[in-house]
Design an enzyme around this catalytic site. Structure first.
Site, PDB file in Angstrom:
ATOM      1  CB  THR A  61      -1.157   0.039   1.177  1.00  0.00           C
ATOM      2  OG1 THR A  61      -1.946   1.069   1.140  1.00  0.00           O
ATOM      3  CG2 THR A  61      -0.422   0.079   2.585  1.00  0.00           C
ATOM      4  CE  LYS A  65      -1.262   0.458  -3.816  1.00  0.00           C
ATOM      5  NZ  LYS A  65      -2.691  -0.068  -3.792  1.00  0.00           N
ATOM      6  CG  ASN A  86      -2.585  -4.437  -5.586  1.00  0.00           C
ATOM      7  OD1 ASN A  86      -2.139  -5.238  -6.412  1.00  0.00           O
ATOM      8  ND2 ASN A  86      -3.787  -4.624  -4.963  1.00  0.00           N
ATOM      9  N   GLY A 126      -5.863  11.696  -9.097  1.00  0.00           N
ATOM     10  CA  GLY A 126      -4.500  11.261  -8.525  1.00  0.00           C
ATOM     11  C   GLY A 126      -3.739  10.397  -9.554  1.00  0.00           C
ATOM     12  CB  ALA A 127      -1.005  10.625 -11.566  1.00  0.00           C
ATOM     13  N   GLY A 128      -0.890   8.531  -8.409  1.00  0.00           N
ATOM     14  CA  GLY A 128       0.215   7.674  -7.698  1.00  0.00           C
ATOM     15  C   GLY A 128      -0.042   6.137  -7.940  1.00  0.00           C
ATOM     16  N   GLY A 129       0.414   5.367  -7.102  1.00  0.00           N
ATOM     17  CA  GLY A 129       0.335   3.993  -7.345  1.00  0.00           C
ATOM     18  C   GLY A 129      -1.133   3.167  -7.675  1.00  0.00           C
ATOM     19  CE1 TYR A 220      -9.281   0.861   3.229  1.00  0.00           C
ATOM     20  CE2 TYR A 220      -9.681   0.838   5.606  1.00  0.00           C
ATOM     21  CZ  TYR A 220      -8.948   0.710   4.547  1.00  0.00           C
ATOM     22  OH  TYR A 220      -7.538  -0.173   4.663  1.00  0.00           O
TER      23      TYR A 220
HETATM   24  P1  NDP Z   1       0.863   7.266  -3.666  1.00  0.00           P
HETATM   25  O1  NDP Z   1       1.608   7.660  -2.655  1.00  0.00           O
HETATM   26  O2  NDP Z   1       1.516   6.451  -4.713  1.00  0.00           O
HETATM   27  O3  NDP Z   1       0.297   8.476  -4.453  1.00  0.00           O
HETATM   28  C1  NDP Z   1      -0.392   9.674  -3.779  1.00  0.00           C
HETATM   29  C2  NDP Z   1      -1.331  10.375  -4.677  1.00  0.00           C
HETATM   30  O4  NDP Z   1      -2.154  11.311  -4.018  1.00  0.00           O
HETATM   31  C3  NDP Z   1      -0.530  11.441  -5.867  1.00  0.00           C
HETATM   32  O5  NDP Z   1      -1.099  11.277  -7.043  1.00  0.00           O
HETATM   33  C4  NDP Z   1      -0.341  12.527  -5.036  1.00  0.00           C
HETATM   34  O6  NDP Z   1      -0.110  13.632  -5.910  1.00  0.00           O
HETATM   35  C5  NDP Z   1      -1.679  12.536  -4.137  1.00  0.00           C
HETATM   36  N1  NDP Z   1      -1.777  13.404  -3.384  1.00  0.00           N
HETATM   37  C6  NDP Z   1      -1.249  13.367  -2.132  1.00  0.00           C
HETATM   38  N2  NDP Z   1      -1.514  14.406  -1.045  1.00  0.00           N
HETATM   39  C7  NDP Z   1      -2.207  15.088  -1.823  1.00  0.00           C
HETATM   40  C8  NDP Z   1      -3.022  16.383  -1.482  1.00  0.00           C
HETATM   41  N3  NDP Z   1      -3.122  16.847  -0.148  1.00  0.00           N
HETATM   42  N4  NDP Z   1      -3.691  17.015  -2.433  1.00  0.00           N
HETATM   43  C9  NDP Z   1      -3.933  16.221  -3.777  1.00  0.00           C
HETATM   44  N5  NDP Z   1      -3.269  15.169  -4.016  1.00  0.00           N
HETATM   45  C10 NDP Z   1      -2.551  14.707  -3.231  1.00  0.00           C
HETATM   46  O7  NDP Z   1      -0.467   6.534  -3.099  1.00  0.00           O
HETATM   47  P2  NDP Z   1      -1.397   5.407  -3.441  1.00  0.00           P
HETATM   48  O8  NDP Z   1      -1.682   5.781  -5.087  1.00  0.00           O
HETATM   49  O9  NDP Z   1      -0.796   4.101  -3.364  1.00  0.00           O
HETATM   50  O10 NDP Z   1      -2.560   5.576  -2.578  1.00  0.00           O
HETATM   51  C11 NDP Z   1      -3.569   6.806  -2.663  1.00  0.00           C
HETATM   52  C12 NDP Z   1      -4.654   6.615  -1.681  1.00  0.00           C
HETATM   53  O11 NDP Z   1      -5.482   5.516  -2.097  1.00  0.00           O
HETATM   54  C13 NDP Z   1      -4.520   5.958  -0.136  1.00  0.00           C
HETATM   55  O12 NDP Z   1      -5.172   6.730   0.792  1.00  0.00           O
HETATM   56  C14 NDP Z   1      -4.460   4.489  -0.124  1.00  0.00           C
HETATM   57  O13 NDP Z   1      -4.742   4.281   1.092  1.00  0.00           O
HETATM   58  C15 NDP Z   1      -5.784   4.540  -1.006  1.00  0.00           C
HETATM   59  N6  NDP Z   1      -5.927   3.214  -1.672  1.00  0.00           N
HETATM   60  C16 NDP Z   1      -7.144   2.335  -1.420  1.00  0.00           C
HETATM   61  C17 NDP Z   1      -7.369   1.228  -1.983  1.00  0.00           C
HETATM   62  C18 NDP Z   1      -8.532   0.385  -1.656  1.00  0.00           C
HETATM   63  O14 NDP Z   1      -8.389  -0.781  -1.823  1.00  0.00           O
HETATM   64  N7  NDP Z   1      -9.539   0.978  -1.117  1.00  0.00           N
HETATM   65  C19 NDP Z   1      -6.327   0.526  -2.872  1.00  0.00           C
HETATM   66  C20 NDP Z   1      -5.166   1.236  -3.337  1.00  0.00           C
HETATM   67  C21 NDP Z   1      -5.029   2.504  -2.718  1.00  0.00           C
HETATM   68  P3  NDP Z   1       1.332  14.010  -6.360  1.00  0.00           P
HETATM   69  O15 NDP Z   1       1.646  13.176  -7.322  1.00  0.00           O
HETATM   70  O16 NDP Z   1       1.203  15.422  -6.612  1.00  0.00           O
HETATM   71  O17 NDP Z   1       2.038  13.966  -5.226  1.00  0.00           O
END
Ligand code: NDP
Length: 278
Positions: A61, A65, A86, A126-129, A220
């Protein structure tokens, strides 16, 4: 017992151990599942140690990722498209990386929430993992228009570029945007940022919503409350990430154990458990 963990930072909020305990009970598989808080600069070492100590696989998580994908020499096609994983499985033939977030999200939206994605206008924030993992499956589910909006626009652009060919062959209009130019009146809005987890608020303006929009936060529990209240106050239908969590977990369990547990009862039990804690 075969040992698995969810690895992340933070990780104490994760409900994955509870979910996998229920899956193990239902299927009779000898699975023991815990949490692994990996240091922000020590993910690889923590995972290698766990594998050396006999671990069979892990969920990964926030924020590891992309690192998890790079650790495994073998990967599924969906993980390769996402370049994020993941799920890791530690095999005798080498580690295998998969990404079950996308199928988990699509199954939750279409089966559990009853919203067909075919022909829909979808905003992915979002564009993270996590977002990387769900973009391909959202395209394959038939979304007509898909916008990826991110705080760092360059990351959204790179993600969109990587999915350009897949989107073209599926007939999906795909583009990247800043949070300020995320667009308006979507059928489905998905918050895949870590903003709710860190209490940073809502990343886009209310114009993204219209009456009846499905607004889903991948988060959640109490941290998702702010997003769900925002959605409701603008006439949208809010949904948290619990269904996605359970669905992606079932696909991970399938990869590890060769059997897919059922999810409906687990999701209800989890909702009751979190409601009792609130
Ligand atoms: P990452 O760290 O890989 O990516 C974080 C993302 O959030 C990036 O796009 C980042 O933008 C953005 N971000 C962080 N803080 C802010 C903010 N204050 N304002 C705007 N954008 C923000 O995390 P993940 O992608 O792995 O996870 C993201 C979320 O999804 C987590 O909360 C995780 O718990 C949840 N999740 C839930 C799952 C489920 O099964 N329910 C499965 C996977 C994830 P930037 O690129 O600009 O830094």
């Amino acid at each position: 017992m075969d040992r698995y963990v969810v690895a992340g930072n933070p990780v104490e909020h994760s409900q994955s151990p509870f979910i996998h305990a229920l899956f193990a009970k239902e299927t009779g598989e000898p699975v023991e599942y815990g949490r692994l808080l990996a240091p922000l600069d020590g993910f690889e070492a923590a995972i290698r140690r766990f594998a050396e100590e006999g671990g069979r696989g892990c969920n990964v998580t926030v924020p590891f990722k992309f690192d998890a994908f790079k650790l495994a020499p073998r990967h599924t096609d969906r993980a390769a498209l996402a370049q994020a994983a993941n799920v890791l499985r530690f095999d005798a033939q080498g580690w295998m990386a998969d990404n079950t977030d996308g199928i988990g999200l699509v199954n939750d939206i279409q089966r559990n929430a009853g919203v067909a994605l075919g022909g829909k206008k979808v905003l992915l924030i979002g564009a993270g993992g996590a977002s990387a993992g769900v973009l391909g499956p959202l395209i394959h589910a038939g979304s007509a228009e898909l916008v990826v909006a991110n705080r760092s626009v360059d990351k959204a652009l790179a993600l969109v570029e990587r999915h350009r060919t897949v989107a073209a062959s599926a007939g999906t209009q795909l583009r990247a945007a800043s949070l300020e130019q995320a667009g308006s009146a979507y059928d489905v809005v998905i918050n895949g940022t870590a903003a709710s987890l860190s209490g940073a608020g809502i990343p886009v303006g209310p114009q993204a919503l219209r009456e009846g929009t499905l607004a889903l936060d991948m988060m959640y529990g109490p941290p998702a409350r702010c997003f769900l209240d925002w959605a409701a106050s603008h006439g949208a239908i809010g949904r948290d990430g619990l269904g996605m969590l359970v669905e992606q977990a079932a696909e991970a369990f399938l990869l590890w154990r060769g059997v897919r547990p059922s999810t409906t009862a687990v999701l209800s039990t989890l909702r009751e458990r979190l409601a009792a804690k609130a």
